[in-house]
Design an enzyme around this catalytic site. Structure first.
Site, PDB file in Angstrom:
ATOM      1  N   ARG A 149       0.851  -1.197   0.000  1.00 43.63           N
ATOM      2  CA  ARG A 149       0.000   0.000   0.000  1.00 43.63           C
ATOM      3  C   ARG A 149       0.889   1.250   0.000  1.00 43.63           C
ATOM      4  NH1 ARG A 149      -4.958   1.262   4.180  1.00 43.63           N
ATOM      5  NH2 ARG A 149      -3.334   1.031   5.773  1.00 43.63           N
TER       6      ARG A 149
ATOM      7  N   ASP B   5      -4.525   2.920  14.057  1.00 42.41           N
ATOM      8  CA  ASP B   5      -3.654   3.534  13.053  1.00 42.41           C
ATOM      9  C   ASP B   5      -4.189   4.929  12.765  1.00 42.41           C
ATOM     10  OD1 ASP B   5      -5.823   3.250  11.345  1.00 42.41           O
ATOM     11  OD2 ASP B   5      -4.849   1.831  10.002  1.00 42.41           O
TER      12      ASP B   5
END
Length: 528
Positions: free
Chosen positions: A161, A443
């Site tokens: 990613r 996160d």
């Protein structure tokens, strides 16, 4: 080292960094920058203009101009053999120990992350690229705490990613402009690993974050096409799964798959960023107000509609539908709490598998087996269930915008948002973007929910605690020092000055008049 013309690096080059930052690799970064930077800026400007219209009361709907794509009978290109089976995907940052443990975890896929679970400081980005070079060539090892970490014979399929379109790489300039963070991450990985992956029977596979429109998917597709041409590999070799983690992208899922149809590997229900996106896009709507974060689950009306529409859309187009992250993690030294957490993960994965999803995410190696059980119960020996068509799913714009629950908003929920926000920001500033907090893996997405909810509760007439008190700037400022003290007590001796700075940032971003688009944008300017 010799740099290509027009390329400047404003960061220290540690031993070994030249392995990544070779002249030819940077030349690819520069070529992609020159080809696409103007379009990236234009698309970011379109985002800002759309946000202004939403602030003024406009509501999203399915696009009239792309109706023929939604109604058409088309499918994405065939999916490679090693991407057919994606029942359990583990995610985590590009840190060396994480890379080894995740690849060894027993998951079908490991999504290694330069984005939300990673602090994008210079060393993390470059060392992460070095870790992936070694992992792909199976030479990666780590000696730590008297233990040697190395790869098993069988490892997960790797997906990468890169950063989203909104993020720059401030340490690398091309013709005096900052490079796109996403293009920088993508180009370096492709240059060093694409041919090696192909030779090993796999390919360069990606996850694409934060897209808000099919035009942004088109830009990624054009980046793929040019990069494959430059590297001399066949068009369609790159495969990308798009995270549907913005409310606007939910209205363009067919179109996003269509734009990437030669390079698509499906869609993922990125739930935490999706909730943040809903808050961000409707932050000024007096009728919009979500309850405590813990109450906004995948069974909430707007989340259920989004999840089912994604599933139906993917399978109609021959694409994988991948479920989102369960943030719960195993809890040591508390069997009862641990069993409750595991039951939550099991329920989450069982619902996705029964609905028809082909796989789902976990944040911890200890959850891979449990999640795998739930998907195997439904799939058996099958690699996926793309053949499970959900023609029964009919989702309207109103369903996607049915924002509930609105209550309760509690003092405990407000404190939790403040606590998680400060704790996460303090860790992020110190270089760690993936943090277990109160038995959840947090996160950047969950930190975004925390600060945006507080900002919105302050401004919404519905932003009242269940005891009747209005959430105000004054209340938030009163609670911040109390929660900072708790965070420091939890972190212990490692609680350095970044946590005091984190509390200042959280207070500013949750109480200031203007809403910051992403908290990582101003934070990025504070790290090396």
């Amino acid at each position: 080292m010799t740099l290509p013309q027009g390329v400047e690096i404003r960061a220290p080059l540690k031993p070994g960094y030249d392995r990544i930052l070779s002249a030819d690799a940077l030349a690819l970064v520069a070529k992609l920058h020159r080809a696409f930077e103007t379009r990236r800026r234009e698309l970011l400007a379109r985002r800002a203009e759309r946000a202004r219209r939403l602030d003024a009361g406009e509501r999203p709907d399915f696009l009239a101009e792309t109706k023929s794509i939604r109604a058409g009978h088309w499918k994405i290109a065939p999916i490679p053999a090693d991407l057919q089976c994606r029942r359990v995907e583990i995610t985590g940052p590009v840190e060396r120990k994480m890379v080894i443990n995740a690849l060894n975890s027993g998951a079908d896929v490991y999504m290694t992350d330069f984005e939300d679970s990673n602090t994008p400081n210079w060393d993390n980005q470059i060392q992460g690229q070095l870790n992936l070079i070694d992992a792909i060539r199976r030479t990666i090892t780590l000696e730590q705490g008297g233990k040697l970490y190395r790869l098993n014979d069988k490892v997960a399929t790797l997906l990468v990613r890169p950063r989203g379109w909104h993020l720059d790489e401030k340490h690398v300039l091309v013709d005096g402009q900052r490079a796109s963070g996403g293009i920088f991450d993508f180009a370096l990985f492709m240059f060093h690993n694409a041919k090696e992956l192909i030779a090993r029977g796999s390919g360069p596979y990606f996850y694409l974050p934060k897209l808000e429109s099919h035009l942004e998917a088109r830009l990624w597709n054009d980046v793929f096409v040019l990069t494959q041409k430059e590297l001399g590999i066949p068009n369609g070799t790159v495969k990308a799964t798009v995270l549907i983690e913005t409310i606007l992208a939910a209205f363009e899922m067919d179109e996003i798959l269509y734009e990437l149809r030669d390079h698509s590997a499906g869609l993922n229900a990125g739930r935490w960023d999706y909730i943040f996106s809903c808050i961000k896009k409707f932050k000024l709507d007096k009728n919009f107000c979500l309850a405590d974060r813990a109450r906004v689950t995948m069974t909430a009306p707007f989340m259920r509609a989004y999840a089912l529409l994604l599933l139906a859309t993917c399978h109609k187009r021959g694409a994988h539908a991948i479920g989102g992250m369960s943030a719960l993690i195993p809890i040591k030294n508390d069997p009862a709490a641990n069993e409750k957490a595991l039951a939550g993960v099991r329920s989450d994965k069982a619902r996705d598998a029964t609905d028809g999803y082909d796989g789902g995410w976990v944040a911890h190696p200890g959850l891979v087996g449990l999640a795998m059980e739930e998907f195997v119960k439904v799939l058996g020996e099958r690699k996926n269930q793309i053949d499970k068509q959900r023609d029964d799913v009919q989702v309207s714009a109103a369903d996607l915008l049915n924002f509930q629950p609105e209550q309760p908003i509690t003092e405990a929920g407000l404190r939790m948002n403040i606590n998680v926000g400060i704790h996460y920001l303090g860790s992020w500033l110190a270089g760690n973007g993936c943090v277990p907090i109160h038995n959840l893996m947090e996160d950047a997405a969950t930190a975004e929910i925390s600060r945006s909810q507080v900002w919105q509760w302050i401004r919404s007439p519905k932003g009242k605690l269940e005891d009747g008190r209005k959430v105000t700037v004054e209340l938030v400022r009163t609670l911040i020092p109390e929660e900072l003290a708790k965070v420091k007590a939890d972190v212990g001796a490692e609680a350095g000055p970044t946590y005091d700075r984190a509390a200042q940032i959280f207070e500013q971003m949750s109480t200031q008049q203007t809403f910051a688009e992403f908290l990582t944008l101003p934070l990025y300017e504070e790290i090396q």
